[in-house]
Design an enzyme around this catalytic site. Structure first.
Site, PDB file in Angstrom:
ATOM      1  N   ASP A 113       0.846  -1.199   0.000  1.00  0.00           N
ATOM      2  CA  ASP A 113       0.000   0.000   0.000  1.00  0.00           C
ATOM      3  C   ASP A 113       0.886   1.256   0.000  1.00  0.00           C
ATOM      4  O   ASP A 113       1.942   1.269   0.653  1.00  0.00           O
ATOM      5  CB  ASP A 113      -0.865  -0.048   1.275  1.00  0.00           C
ATOM      6  CG  ASP A 113      -1.954   0.999   1.325  1.00  0.00           C
ATOM      7  OD1 ASP A 113      -2.430   1.405   0.251  1.00  0.00           O
ATOM      8  OD2 ASP A 113      -2.348   1.389   2.443  1.00  0.00           O
TER       9      ASP A 113
ATOM     10  N   ASN B 230     -10.054   0.750   1.261  1.00  0.00           N
ATOM     11  CA  ASN B 230      -8.930   0.690   2.201  1.00  0.00           C
ATOM     12  C   ASN B 230      -9.412   1.069   3.591  1.00  0.00           C
ATOM     13  O   ASN B 230     -10.019   2.140   3.776  1.00  0.00           O
ATOM     14  CB  ASN B 230      -7.830   1.656   1.749  1.00  0.00           C
ATOM     15  CG  ASN B 230      -7.059   1.114   0.569  1.00  0.00           C
ATOM     16  OD1 ASN B 230      -7.571   0.303  -0.198  1.00  0.00           O
ATOM     17  ND2 ASN B 230      -5.833   1.561   0.414  1.00  0.00           N
TER      18      ASN B 230
ATOM     19  N   GLY C 292      -8.912   6.012   2.540  1.00  0.00           N
ATOM     20  CA  GLY C 292      -9.571   6.714   3.638  1.00  0.00           C
ATOM     21  C   GLY C 292     -10.946   6.125   3.887  1.00  0.00           C
ATOM     22  O   GLY C 292     -11.907   6.823   4.196  1.00  0.00           O
TER      23      GLY C 292
ATOM     24  N   THR D  49      -7.756   3.003  10.039  1.00  0.00           N
ATOM     25  CA  THR D  49      -7.769   3.807  11.264  1.00  0.00           C
ATOM     26  C   THR D  49      -8.835   3.399  12.280  1.00  0.00           C
ATOM     27  O   THR D  49      -8.545   3.234  13.467  1.00  0.00           O
ATOM     28  CB  THR D  49      -7.943   5.300  10.910  1.00  0.00           C
ATOM     29  OG1 THR D  49      -6.894   5.666  10.022  1.00  0.00           O
ATOM     30  CG2 THR D  49      -7.906   6.189  12.143  1.00  0.00           C
TER      31      THR D  49
HETATM   32  P1  13P Z   1      -8.299   5.024   6.850  1.00  0.00           P
HETATM   33  O1  13P Z   1      -7.268   5.891   7.501  1.00  0.00           O
HETATM   34  O2  13P Z   1      -9.588   5.727   6.607  1.00  0.00           O
HETATM   35  O3  13P Z   1      -8.529   3.748   7.574  1.00  0.00           O
HETATM   36  O4  13P Z   1      -7.753   4.654   5.381  1.00  0.00           O
HETATM   37  C1  13P Z   1      -6.758   3.701   5.207  1.00  0.00           C
HETATM   38  C2  13P Z   1      -6.161   3.772   3.844  1.00  0.00           C
HETATM   39  O5  13P Z   1      -6.669   4.405   2.952  1.00  0.00           O
HETATM   40  C3  13P Z   1      -4.912   3.024   3.618  1.00  0.00           C
HETATM   41  O6  13P Z   1      -4.384   3.230   2.369  1.00  0.00           O
END
Ligand code: 13P
Length: 295
Positions: A81, A234, A213, A237
């Site tokens: 990633d 993805n 995100g 968080t």
């Molecule tokens: P979040 O921070 O919203 O979980 O997104 C993770 C992400 O896009 C990893 O590439």
């Protein structure tokens, strides 16, 4: 079993679902992701971000990811990633990664095209799938709590639909990450997704689209985005936030019951593991809930 990013996203395309692409910079997270895939029956993308090298070195992520995938009944893609260095991507492919995201989104357009083309050649020589990004999320992936806010706060630049069409044709990428209102990290306030931008990209671009995100978005917005062509979401968080909260609650309960109770490390990792597994399984079911409306 280990599968290629292209094949994983083709399954999502055929069934009108999105696959969860969960960041797994710990043993617990990686095991939880694979178990969630076994439990739900949906393929999963386990993702290692270049920015998570200090949490889990690439060599460990590669060996562990390949071993877990090969011993699992689930379809598992091992994906790199947000990689900004082709040398790091090459090492990942040598360790057995089956997908790479080359992220040139902070570069001038021509340079992004040039390096994404080089990444496409490299991935094809390893039979791995390639994801690239156009537009900018405005904040980088690493899960730091200082990130996030809203797309406007983060200085996001939405993907230009016409440029996306040219970018896909010029690079030979397999899937496209686009910016349309989500941000990495914690949201402060409601995220406002621009479905208009997403639909315009979809009209011009036939490859599967990716939402970065993706944690912290409402179930309704997930479903709308999936109906508009999002095939990979993805998610990081909010999963690790819930795991942290569960560990804290467990410690608070045990200390309230007995202030001298000894909390062992494995008590914490076990709670984190269960929370991550259940969170991943739950979002995978939401991401697959449009399946019945597939053509
Ligand atoms: P979040 O921070 O919203 O979980 O997104 C993770 C992400 O896009 C990893 O590439």
């Amino acid at each position: 079993m280990l599968i290629n990013l292209r094949d994983a996203c083709a399954i999502a395309e055929q069934t009108n679902i999105a696959l969860a692409a969960v960041n797994t910079p710990s043993l617990e997270a990686m095991r939880a992701a694979v178990e969630a895939a076994e439990e739900t029956g949906y393929p999963i993308i386990i993702s290692h971000a270049e920015g998570h090298e200090s949490l889990m070195p690439l060599a460990v992520a590669g060996s562990l990811g390949v071993a877990l995938a090969e011993h699992s009944s689930a379809l598992v893609c091992l994906h790199l990633d947000h990689c900004e260095h082709l040398s790091y991507a090459r090492r990942a492919l040598e360790y057995g990664f089956t997908g790479v995201m080359f992220d040139g989104s902070s570069l001038p357009y021509e340079r992004n095209v040039e390096l994404s083309q080089a990444a496409a050649e490299m991935c094809s020589s390893f039979d791995a799938g390639l994801e690239c990004e156009l537009g900018s999320m405005g904040s980088r992936e690493c899960g730091a709590t200082s990130q996030g806010g809203t797309a406007e706060d983060a200085g996001a630049v939405y993907t230009d639909p016409d440029q996306a069409q040219a970018f896909v044709a010029a690079t030979g990428l397999d899937i496209l990450a686009c910016s349309f209102g989500t941000v990495h990290g914690l949201y402060r306030g409601e995220p406002h997704l621009s479905f208009d931008v997403l639909e315009q990209i979809r009209e011009r671009v036939k490859v599967p689209l990716v939402m970065h995100g993706g944690s912290g978005v409402s179930d309704d917005d997930y479903r709308r985005a999936i109906n508009a062509g999002i095939r990979k979401i993805n998610y990081y968080t909010y999963g690790v936030k819930y795991a942290g909260e569960a560990v804290r609650a467990m410690i608070d309960d045990r200390v309230a019951a007995n202030p001298n109770d000894v909390i062992y490390w494995h008590d914490m990792t076990s709670v984190a593991y269960v929370t991550l597994r259940d969170t991943f399984a739950q979002v995978m079911r939401v991401f697959a809930s449009n399946a019945d409306s597939a053509a």
